[in-house]
Design an enzyme around this catalytic site. Structure first.
Site, PDB file in Angstrom:
ATOM      1  N   LYS A   1       0.530  -1.260  -0.185  1.00  0.00           N
ATOM      2  CA  LYS A   1       0.157  -0.184   0.225  1.00  0.00           C
ATOM      3  C   LYS A   1       0.718   1.213  -0.017  1.00  0.00           C
ATOM      4  CE  LYS A   1      -3.889  -2.061   2.200  1.00  0.00           C
ATOM      5  NZ  LYS A   1      -4.517  -1.988   3.358  1.00  0.00           N
TER       6      LYS A   1
ATOM      7  N   TYR B   1     -12.700  -2.221  -2.392  1.00  0.00           N
ATOM      8  CA  TYR B   1     -12.942  -2.853  -0.876  1.00  0.00           C
ATOM      9  C   TYR B   1     -14.578  -2.017  -0.751  1.00  0.00           C
ATOM     10  CZ  TYR B   1      -8.518  -2.482   0.828  1.00  0.00           C
ATOM     11  OH  TYR B   1      -6.972  -2.130   1.076  1.00  0.00           O
TER      12      TYR B   1
ATOM     13  N   ASN C   1      -1.955  -0.327   7.877  1.00  0.00           N
ATOM     14  CA  ASN C   1      -1.231  -1.363   7.880  1.00  0.00           C
ATOM     15  C   ASN C   1      -0.743  -2.131   6.500  1.00  0.00           C
ATOM     16  OD1 ASN C   1      -3.008  -2.424   6.431  1.00  0.00           O
ATOM     17  ND2 ASN C   1      -4.459  -2.973   7.423  1.00  0.00           N
TER      18      ASN C   1
ATOM     19  N   HIS D   1      -1.676  -5.323   1.648  1.00  0.00           N
ATOM     20  CA  HIS D   1      -3.292  -6.350   1.245  1.00  0.00           C
ATOM     21  C   HIS D   1      -2.954  -7.770   1.273  1.00  0.00           C
ATOM     22  CE1 HIS D   1      -7.236  -7.080   0.155  1.00  0.00           C
ATOM     23  NE2 HIS D   1      -6.090  -7.608  -1.033  1.00  0.00           N
TER      24      HIS D   1
ATOM     25  N   GLU E   1     -10.135 -10.234  -6.706  1.00  0.00           N
ATOM     26  CA  GLU E   1      -8.964  -9.063  -6.977  1.00  0.00           C
ATOM     27  C   GLU E   1      -8.100  -9.225  -8.006  1.00  0.00           C
ATOM     28  OE1 GLU E   1      -7.723  -9.727  -2.901  1.00  0.00           O
ATOM     29  OE2 GLU E   1      -9.035  -8.386  -2.285  1.00  0.00           O
TER      30      GLU E   1
END
Ligand code: UDP
Ligand code: MG
Length: 170
Positions: A11, A51, A125, A128, A139
């Site tokens: 990310k 998402y 975080n 992903h 995805e």
């Protein structure tokens, strides 16, 4: 043991913190193969599609901004996307990634070691990691075209595009 594929994203916070090498080193402990990779400037459409299951959450708008790297701007507003393949890949890679909340994550996991919670409450975080085989398939097909993946993992079809043919996910 069953061979699985999954999508991993570094990310924008991971890109900005220059963690690409550290993250790949930790992931390499699982001895998986990378079958696709690219850098992506994430459009709002892609972010929202990625998402979509969280669209009713109060933090959805901020989550979409986060995966687009909006808060960081140039040159950090991008993700590095990977498709990994291997035995029991999803559970094993998610273990190395760590729990969603970086404060609860194992401190030697990627998220435990490098993640933070922003003052607005978003879990930054760093990575992903797809959560199950059907999500992984959705995805991977969202982020990658068939010809961007080395091994053919899902069925494809040919369509007419302009004067030629194009291979797309079936
Ligand atoms: N997230 C957050 N707050 C929450 C739950 C999720 O900021 O309470 C963010 C976090 O960045 C997480 C992402 O939304 O990685 C997707 O959430 P999901 O529940 O799918 O967790 P993951 O599969 O990434 O562990
Ligand atoms: Mg998830």
């Amino acid at each position: 043991m069953i061979i699985e594929q999954l999508l991993i994203l570094i990310k924008p916070d991971g890109v900005k913190k220059s963690l690409t090498g550290n993250i790949l080193t930790k992931l390499s402990e699982a001895r998986m193969v990378i079958i696709g990779t690219k850098a992506v400037k994430v459009s709002k459409k892609l972010a929202e599609a990625h998402y979509y299951q969280l669209k009713d959450k109060p933090f959805f708008g901020e989550l979409v901004d986060y995966i687009q790297g909006k808060i960081y701007g140039e040159p950090w507003d991008r993700v590095i996307a990977f498709v990994y393949q291997g035995e029991d890949a999803i559970a094993r890679m998610r273990k190395i990634a760590g729990a969603t909340n970086p404060e609860e994550a194992d401190p030697i996991s990627i998220r435990g070691a490098y993640g933070r919670i922003t003052t607005k409450g978003i879990y930054e975080n760093v990575v992903h990691c797809s959560s199950d085989p059907s999500e992984a398939e959705r995805e991977i097909k969202l982020w990658f075209q068939p010809d961007e993946i080395v091994n053919s993992v899902y069925s494809t079809k040919k369509i007419i595009a302009g004067k030629g043919e194009k291979t797309v996910w079936a």
